[in-house]
Structure formats: structure tokens, C-alpha cells
Design a protein around this motif. Structure first.
Motif, PDB file in Angstrom:
ATOM      1  N   ALA A   1       0.839  -1.204   0.000  1.00 52.06           N
ATOM      2  CA  ALA A   1       0.000   0.000   0.000  1.00 52.06           C
ATOM      3  C   ALA A   1       0.873   1.253   0.000  1.00 52.06           C
ATOM      4  O   ALA A   1       0.575   2.245  -0.677  1.00 52.06           O
ATOM      5  CB  ALA A   1      -0.927  -0.021   1.208  1.00 52.06           C
TER       6      ALA A   1
ATOM      7  N   GLU B   1       3.901   1.433  -1.237  1.00 49.57           N
ATOM      8  CA  GLU B   1       4.512   1.524  -2.577  1.00 49.57           C
ATOM      9  C   GLU B   1       3.514   2.138  -3.565  1.00 49.57           C
ATOM     10  O   GLU B   1       3.889   2.927  -4.432  1.00 49.57           O
ATOM     11  CB  GLU B   1       4.937   0.128  -3.079  1.00 49.57           C
ATOM     12  N   MET B   2       2.232   1.752  -3.427  1.00 51.54           N
ATOM     13  CA  MET B   2       1.189   2.335  -4.302  1.00 51.54           C
ATOM     14  C   MET B   2       1.107   3.840  -4.086  1.00 51.54           C
ATOM     15  O   MET B   2       1.075   4.627  -5.034  1.00 51.54           O
ATOM     16  CB  MET B   2      -0.187   1.710  -3.987  1.00 51.54           C
ATOM     17  N   ALA B   3       1.087   4.236  -2.814  1.00 49.08           N
ATOM     18  CA  ALA B   3       1.024   5.664  -2.492  1.00 49.08           C
ATOM     19  C   ALA B   3       2.277   6.378  -3.004  1.00 49.08           C
ATOM     20  O   ALA B   3       2.206   7.491  -3.531  1.00 49.08           O
ATOM     21  CB  ALA B   3       0.876   5.846  -0.982  1.00 49.08           C
TER      22      ALA B   3
ATOM     23  N   VAL C   1       5.116  -2.551  -6.331  1.00 46.84           N
ATOM     24  CA  VAL C   1       3.681  -2.731  -6.064  1.00 46.84           C
ATOM     25  C   VAL C   1       3.249  -4.121  -6.526  1.00 46.84           C
ATOM     26  O   VAL C   1       2.605  -4.870  -5.794  1.00 46.84           O
ATOM     27  CB  VAL C   1       2.840  -1.638  -6.794  1.00 46.84           C
TER      28      VAL C   1
ATOM     29  N   MET D   1      -4.777  -4.136   1.066  1.00 48.59           N
ATOM     30  CA  MET D   1      -3.760  -3.276   0.443  1.00 48.59           C
ATOM     31  C   MET D   1      -4.439  -2.117  -0.305  1.00 48.59           C
ATOM     32  O   MET D   1      -4.040  -0.955  -0.165  1.00 48.59           O
ATOM     33  CB  MET D   1      -2.938  -4.165  -0.507  1.00 48.59           C
ATOM     34  N   ARG D   2      -5.493  -2.429  -1.057  1.00 52.55           N
ATOM     35  CA  ARG D   2      -6.214  -1.382  -1.802  1.00 52.55           C
ATOM     36  C   ARG D   2      -6.900  -0.393  -0.863  1.00 52.55           C
ATOM     37  O   ARG D   2      -6.987   0.787  -1.155  1.00 52.55           O
ATOM     38  CB  ARG D   2      -7.279  -2.021  -2.716  1.00 52.55           C
TER      39      ARG D   2
ATOM     40  N   TYR E   1      -4.149   1.936   0.836  1.00 53.66           N
ATOM     41  CA  TYR E   1      -3.379   2.806  -0.053  1.00 53.66           C
ATOM     42  C   TYR E   1      -3.807   4.287  -0.045  1.00 53.66           C
ATOM     43  O   TYR E   1      -2.960   5.161   0.172  1.00 53.66           O
ATOM     44  CB  TYR E   1      -3.331   2.144  -1.445  1.00 53.66           C
TER      45      TYR E   1
ATOM     46  N   GLY F   1      -1.493   7.345   1.302  1.00 48.35           N
ATOM     47  CA  GLY F   1      -1.222   8.468   0.390  1.00 48.35           C
ATOM     48  C   GLY F   1      -1.508   9.799   1.056  1.00 48.35           C
ATOM     49  O   GLY F   1      -0.718  10.753   0.970  1.00 48.35           O
TER      50      GLY F   1
ATOM     51  N   LEU G   1      -6.179   9.442  -5.495  1.00 51.83           N
ATOM     52  CA  LEU G   1      -5.927   8.326  -4.579  1.00 51.83           C
ATOM     53  C   LEU G   1      -7.156   7.434  -4.413  1.00 51.83           C
ATOM     54  O   LEU G   1      -7.025   6.242  -4.129  1.00 51.83           O
ATOM     55  CB  LEU G   1      -5.493   8.854  -3.206  1.00 51.83           C
TER      56      LEU G   1
ATOM     57  N   PHE H   1      -6.301   1.971  -8.687  1.00 54.47           N
ATOM     58  CA  PHE H   1      -4.889   2.139  -9.053  1.00 54.47           C
ATOM     59  C   PHE H   1      -4.714   1.781 -10.533  1.00 54.47           C
ATOM     60  O   PHE H   1      -4.993   0.651 -10.934  1.00 54.47           O
ATOM     61  CB  PHE H   1      -4.061   1.221  -8.162  1.00 54.47           C
TER      62      PHE H   1
ATOM     63  N   PRO I   1      -2.689  -5.030  -7.850  1.00 51.10           N
ATOM     64  CA  PRO I   1      -3.141  -4.900  -6.458  1.00 51.10           C
ATOM     65  C   PRO I   1      -4.668  -4.834  -6.376  1.00 51.10           C
ATOM     66  O   PRO I   1      -5.298  -4.334  -7.279  1.00 51.10           O
ATOM     67  CB  PRO I   1      -2.527  -3.584  -6.001  1.00 51.10           C
TER      68      PRO I   1
END
Ligand SMILES: [Fe+2]
Ligand SMILES: [Fe+2]
Length: 274
Positions: free
Chosen positions: A160, A162-164, A205, A220-221, A224, A228, A251, A255, A274
Motif C-alpha cells: 500500500a 509503494e502504491m502511495a 507494487v 492493500m487497496r 493505499y 497516500g 488516490l 490504481f 493490487p
């Protein structure tokens, strides 16, 4: 677990980075990349006040009247500090080293090292130094949690983050290019340096997602957009540079790897969505 995805990612890392040398913290292809950067240094003609930069680097909230260009450079420097702090800690505790650790982990750790360096090169365009400053308290705790969580639960949490991170780098790249559009070579160099980070982070991610179960991916979703928002709050310069509503809307959307990867010179690899 999507093993095919992870095996594909392993091959991709070798293709993208070449040989990994943990002792000397080197990835063969990255060294070539930095060699070409150093052979053709880009310098901005804008004069940036180094004293103002250094003073604000140690401040939580920038002084009033700091212009957008300075805010961008401060945000770059502060992301650099958070990266450096996390990478250093993981490395010190041997999180990604040992015969029982899969080979991609060494690559990912070394890539994170290069992120610190890539961000330092952005500062170098403006004659600004690389300094070591610890990130703010909340960020330090956040990074420590990510580093010290038991491995099984860490993937959804780190994934999460890494996504942010992708969104932060994506946004800062766009903003940097806009702010320095009057110097096309500088804007292109900002794009190049930030893109290299973005390409790696998309891979991270996908790796984290591939290590998660479907239920963990759902968490995780969910995490995120919250992480963020935390990043943007903790790095005040990001909050000041971006439109709050717009950032939150970005955000809150699913994603979108295709959108993040658009225009990148190198392919991205997503071991699992993700
Ligand atoms: Fe990174
Ligand atoms: Fe990463």
C-alpha cells in the motif's frame, strides 16, 4: 500467490538492472545509467538560494513566502530522506539478505538505494547538496512499522505504501516538469530521474500484490489512499504543491498502472495487480 508473476518479475529485474552486487550496493545497468548522467550534466540557470533550502529542509512546515519551485525541491529532498531512512534501516537489520531470502529482494533493496541517488541528482541540477536529515517523527514510526512487521503481514502494508509512493512520484514529476518548463533540458532531466523511480515502484507494487492473498490485496487497496494522504500531510510541501481535492480524487480512484506507465521509456512489470 502468483508465482508465475514473481518468476517473470525476477527475469525482468535481471533484464532491467543487470548483475546485483549487494556488498558494493551496485546494480550493473544502473551504474551505466549514472555514468551517462555524469557525462552530460544538466544545470539549471535558475538561482536557488541554498541557505533558504537548507533552513527549510529542517522545518516541518516551510516558511511563508517560499515559492513553488523551492517547494518542489524541498519535497524532492524530503522524499529522499524518507527513502534513505527506510532503506538504511532494512539494510542494517538484514531484511533482504540471506540464502533464505528470494533473489528479487536484493534487487528491490538496491533499487531503493538508487532512488535516494536519483532524487539527489534532481537537487544537483540546481546545485543543491545531498544532506542527511531524519524524516519527521510520524514518518519514522511509519517506516519502522513497515520494516519490522512480521513478513506475512508486511506485504499488504508495504504494498500500500509503494502504491502511495507511485502517486507521489507521479505527481511530483508532473509538477517539476511544469515548474521548469522554461528550461526544456531541466524539465526533461526531472522527467528522466523521476521516471526511473516510478518504473521501479510499479514493480514493487506488483511484487507485494503477488505475495498477498486476494483478501490481503483487498486490504492493500483499502490502505493505499489512507497512506497516500498521510504522506502528503507529513511532507507539507506536497500538500502545498498539489490541489487537495485532486490528489484525494486520484488516490480514491482504482490504481491505474497503464496511466502511471504512460510515456515511460522502459517497460514496467506488474507481477500481480493490487
Ligand atoms: Fe523507492
Ligand atoms: Fe519501493
Amino acid at each position: 500467490m502468483n508465482t508465475t508473476g514473481i518468476i517473470g518479475y525476477r527475469d525482468y529485474l535481471v533484464r532491467r538492472d543487470g548483475d546485483a552486487d549487494l556488498l558494493n550496493r551496485r546494480l550493473a545497468s544502473r551504474e551505466d545509467f549514472f555514468g551517462s548522467l555524469e557525462a552530460n550534466p544538466i544545470r539549471s540557470a535558475h538561482s536557488v538560494d541554498r541557505t533558504t533550502f537548507e533552513r527549510n529542509l529542517r522545518r516541518r512546515r516551510p516558511e511563508p513566502g517560499v515559492d513553488r519551485r523551492m517547494l518542489f525541491l524541498l519535497a524532492t529532498a524530503k522524499l529522499n530522506q524518507a527513502e534513505r531512512f527506510g532503506v538504511g534501516l532494512g539494510e542494517t537489520y538484514g531484511r533482504n539478505s540471506g540464502d533464505d531470502v528470494p533473489p528479487e529482494r536484493v534487487y528491490m533493496e538496491l533499487e531503493e538505494h538508487y532512488h535516494t541517488r536519483l532524487l539527489a541528482y534532481v537537487l544537483d541540477i540546481f546545485g543543491l547538496p545531498f544532506h542527511v536529515v531524519a524524516p519527521p517523527f510520524v514518518m519514522r514510526q511509519f517506516v519502522k512499522t513497515a520494516v519490522f512487521l512480521p513478513e506475512r503481514v508486511s506485504f499488504m502494508f508495504v504494498g500500500a505504501a509503494e502504491m502511495a509512493g507511485c502517486i507521489m512520484f507521479y505527481e511530483l514529476r508532473r509538477i517539476g516538469m511544469e515548474l521548469f518548463a522554461d528550461e526544456p533540458e531541466v524539465a526533461a532531466q526531472i522527467e528522466r530521474l523521476y521516471s526511473e523511480i516510478l518504473i521501479d515502484e510499479v514493480g514493487h507494487v506488483g511484487y507485494c500484490a503477488a505475495r498477498c492473498t486476494p483478501a490481503e490485496r483487498a486490504i492493500m487497496r483499502r490502505l493505499y489512499p489512507r497512506i497516500g494522504r498521510l504522506f502528503a500531510r507529513q511532507t507539507m510541501e506536497i500538500s502545498l504543491l498539489t490541489d487537495r481535492e485532486q490528489l484525494h480524487a486520484l488516490l480514491d480512484r482504482p490504481f491505474d498502472v497503464d496511466e502511471l506507465s504512460a510515456g515511460l521509456s522502459t517497460e514496467t512489470f506488474l507481477a500481480a495487480h493490487p
